[in-house]
Write a protein that holds these residues in place. Structure first.
Motif, PDB file in Angstrom:
ATOM      1  N   ALA A  28       0.880  -1.131  -0.003  1.00  0.00           N
ATOM      2  CA  ALA A  28       0.138   0.061  -0.110  1.00  0.00           C
ATOM      3  C   ALA A  28       1.034   1.172   0.031  1.00  0.00           C
ATOM      4  N   HIS A  29       0.546   2.204  -0.696  1.00  0.00           N
ATOM      5  CA  HIS A  29       1.226   3.526  -0.629  1.00  0.00           C
ATOM      6  C   HIS A  29       0.250   4.653  -1.075  1.00  0.00           C
ATOM      7  N   VAL A  30       0.449   5.829  -0.434  1.00  0.00           N
ATOM      8  CA  VAL A  30      -0.386   7.275  -0.809  1.00  0.00           C
ATOM      9  C   VAL A  30       0.754   8.287  -0.497  1.00  0.00           C
ATOM     10  N   THR A  31       0.654   9.368  -1.303  1.00  0.00           N
ATOM     11  CA  THR A  31       1.482  10.310  -1.438  1.00  0.00           C
ATOM     12  C   THR A  31       0.655  11.573  -1.658  1.00  0.00           C
ATOM     13  N   TYR A  32       0.615  12.636  -0.455  1.00  0.00           N
ATOM     14  CA  TYR A  32      -0.180  13.876  -0.589  1.00  0.00           C
ATOM     15  C   TYR A  32       0.819  14.936  -0.986  1.00  0.00           C
ATOM     16  N   SER A  33       0.888  15.617  -1.918  1.00  0.00           N
ATOM     17  CA  SER A  33       1.615  16.662  -2.129  1.00  0.00           C
ATOM     18  C   SER A  33       1.215  18.106  -1.793  1.00  0.00           C
ATOM     19  N   GLN A  34       1.877  19.072  -1.210  1.00  0.00           N
ATOM     20  CA  GLN A  34       1.486  20.228  -0.719  1.00  0.00           C
ATOM     21  C   GLN A  34       1.979  21.245  -1.896  1.00  0.00           C
ATOM     22  N   THR A  35       2.236  20.754  -3.037  1.00  0.00           N
ATOM     23  CA  THR A  35       2.753  21.826  -4.013  1.00  0.00           C
ATOM     24  C   THR A  35       1.922  23.002  -3.967  1.00  0.00           C
ATOM     25  N   PRO A  60      -5.724  11.205   8.365  1.00  0.00           N
ATOM     26  CA  PRO A  60      -6.718  10.716   7.397  1.00  0.00           C
ATOM     27  C   PRO A  60      -5.958  10.015   6.313  1.00  0.00           C
ATOM     28  N   LEU A  61      -4.874  10.226   5.889  1.00  0.00           N
ATOM     29  CA  LEU A  61      -4.239   9.529   4.816  1.00  0.00           C
ATOM     30  C   LEU A  61      -3.960   8.042   5.326  1.00  0.00           C
ATOM     31  N   LEU A  62      -3.450   8.137   6.641  1.00  0.00           N
ATOM     32  CA  LEU A  62      -3.399   6.825   7.068  1.00  0.00           C
ATOM     33  C   LEU A  62      -4.616   5.746   7.013  1.00  0.00           C
ATOM     34  N   THR A  63      -5.796   6.533   7.472  1.00  0.00           N
ATOM     35  CA  THR A  63      -6.913   5.623   7.755  1.00  0.00           C
ATOM     36  C   THR A  63      -7.154   5.063   6.067  1.00  0.00           C
ATOM     37  N   ALA A  69      -6.472  -0.856   1.379  1.00  0.00           N
ATOM     38  CA  ALA A  69      -5.607  -1.975   1.184  1.00  0.00           C
ATOM     39  C   ALA A  69      -6.075  -3.009   2.095  1.00  0.00           C
ATOM     40  N   GLY A  70      -7.251  -3.021   2.538  1.00  0.00           N
ATOM     41  CA  GLY A  70      -7.993  -3.777   3.492  1.00  0.00           C
ATOM     42  C   GLY A  70      -7.268  -4.383   4.769  1.00  0.00           C
ATOM     43  N   LEU A  71      -6.463  -3.425   5.362  1.00  0.00           N
ATOM     44  CA  LEU A  71      -5.378  -3.620   6.344  1.00  0.00           C
ATOM     45  C   LEU A  71      -6.099  -2.803   7.661  1.00  0.00           C
ATOM     46  N   SER A  72      -5.579  -3.229   8.662  1.00  0.00           N
ATOM     47  CA  SER A  72      -5.993  -2.479  10.120  1.00  0.00           C
ATOM     48  C   SER A  72      -4.506  -2.076  10.711  1.00  0.00           C
ATOM     49  N   LEU A  73      -4.756  -1.282  11.734  1.00  0.00           N
ATOM     50  CA  LEU A  73      -3.178  -1.015  12.482  1.00  0.00           C
ATOM     51  C   LEU A  73      -2.632  -2.137  13.088  1.00  0.00           C
ATOM     52  N   GLN A  74      -3.593  -3.397  13.370  1.00  0.00           N
ATOM     53  CA  GLN A  74      -2.954  -4.362  13.833  1.00  0.00           C
ATOM     54  C   GLN A  74      -2.227  -5.207  13.178  1.00  0.00           C
ATOM     55  N   ASP A  75      -2.125  -4.833  11.584  1.00  0.00           N
ATOM     56  CA  ASP A  75      -1.464  -5.608  10.677  1.00  0.00           C
ATOM     57  C   ASP A  75       0.327  -5.052  10.582  1.00  0.00           C
ATOM     58  N   ILE A  76       0.303  -4.021  11.598  1.00  0.00           N
ATOM     59  CA  ILE A  76       1.707  -3.218  11.334  1.00  0.00           C
ATOM     60  C   ILE A  76       2.595  -3.885  12.395  1.00  0.00           C
ATOM     61  N   ASP A  77       3.837  -4.497  11.786  1.00  0.00           N
ATOM     62  CA  ASP A  77       4.848  -4.909  12.743  1.00  0.00           C
ATOM     63  C   ASP A  77       5.813  -4.144  13.042  1.00  0.00           C
TER      64      ASP A  77
END
Ligand code: KG4
Ligand code: ZN
Length: 337
Positions: A28-35, A60-63, A69-77
């Motif tokens: 999963a990946h997301v980029t927000y640009s402030q340009t 909000p970007l993380l959520t 990606a169908g993931l939750s915070l608990q999937d993060i190691d």
């Protein structure tokens, strides 16, 4: 053991998040640009605005990314964040966020050097280079040649003494009345330019060494603009000559670095790596020398969370992690071993 690492990039004006899985790769990946925000203020990146915007966007970007990606915070190691170099306030947003989330989830966190992220970004691609390779890092903040021996073993062999290549593009674009950041607009204008009407110097190519200097080039363009009429064709011809001078300088130093190191692979990273004239000229030089040339896809050439997640994952897997203190480095030399 598989490990899923959340990567957080907030060193400048992109809020980048990603999840890298040690087995499945980037998931999963997301980029927000402030340009746009900075463009409204004439460009250049306003540090205070950058920090405030990272704070507003990061949760909000993380959520959004996890949901998609169908993931939750608990999937993060594990969690990796950019520790520097960059804007101190902007870096602190990412560092605090990473540390707090890591503490809450009880997973290890690690601070990553932004340039190490750029150097290893090609490993996000299906056909990564083999070690060792030469990396040319060309962005708004960097113009660097780095020997990359293997993970954690880097040697800076060329650097800019003043403006970075992207900065020179942006400042010249401004002189030509193009927007911010003007690198891509200048490149588009150069497409319409006539070759050989103007000629600008190739800075520091007449002496040995791998360092760069671009501020004189920008001054040469400024003087030329004052002397010449300002019709569209003239501007395009100047853009052409400027781009040609930067590209030739970068390619010449790259070739020198290949000769010096004996390496046969080149990796291009950073926003200026999007420049098609640079890509074509480097390809030509590499073909001539039977060297392989690698570009991360465009969105991973510019600032992103995926490269930070990748590096963090490799380091966490080696058992490295930081303690609970929150430190960032606005200036931070690339760790060399
Ligand atoms: O890596 P990057 O997204 O951000 C950092 O500086 O960290 O690089 C942005 C730089 C800007 O200076 C921008 O003008 C330049 O990359 N750039 C280009 C092109 N696209 C972006 N420069 C020349 N030609 C391009 N096509
Ligand atoms: Zn960068």
């Amino acid at each position: 053991m598989t490990m899923r690492v959340l990567g957080i990039e907030t060193s400048c004006d992109e809020t980048g998040l990603a999840i890298y899985d040690s087995q499945a790769g980037l998931i999963a990946h997301v980029t927000y640009s402030q340009t746009e925000i900075h463009a409204a203020f004439g460009g250049g990146g306003v540090p205070e605005l950058a920090s405030r915007d990272h704070i507003q966007k990061i949760t909000p970007l993380l959520t959004q990314m996890l949901q998609e990606a169908g993931l939750s915070l608990q999937d993060i190691d594990g969690i990796a964040y950019t520790k520097g170099p960059g804007l101190a306030g902007a870096l602190l947003v990412g560092a605090m966020f990473a540390r707090t989330l890591g503490y809450a989830l009880n997973v290890p966190t690690i601070g990553v050097h932004h340039l190490e992220g750029h150097l290893l970004a090609p490993f996000l691609e299906p056909h990564p280079p083999e070690f060792p390779f030469l990396a040319l890092l060309v962005s708004g903040g960097h113009t660097e040649l780095v020997r990359v021996e293997r993970l954690g073993h880097y040697e800076l062999i060329g650097d800019t003494l003043d403006d970075a290549a992207g900065e020179a593009f942006d400042k010249t674009a401004k002189l030509l009345g193009l927007g911010y950041p003007g690198g891509a607009a200048l490149a588009a204008l150069a497409e319409k330019g006539k070759p050989s009407r103007f000629h600008f110097p190739r800075p520091m190519t007449d002496r040995p060494g791998l360092d760069f200097s671009f501020s004189g080039l920008k001054t040469a363009v400024a003087q030329m603009i004052r002397r010449e009429a300002q019709d569209e064709q003239t501007k395009a011809d100047m853009a052409y000559a400027f781009q040609e001078a930067v590209v030739e300088t970068l390619v010449m130093k790259c070739e020198r670095a290949l000769q010096q190191t004996g390496y046969q692979s080149v990796v291009i990273a950073g926003g200026v790596g999007a420049n098609l004239a640079l890509r074509a000229a480097l390809k030509k030089m590499c073909d001539k020398r039977n060297a392989a040339l690698y570009f991360p896809r465009l969105e991973f050439c510019t600032d992103n969370g995926a490269m930070i997640a990748y590096v963090g994952c490799q380091r966490l897997l080696q058992g490295e992690h930081d303690d609970l203190s929150v430190t960032v480095h606005a200036r931070w030399a690339l760790p060399q071993n």
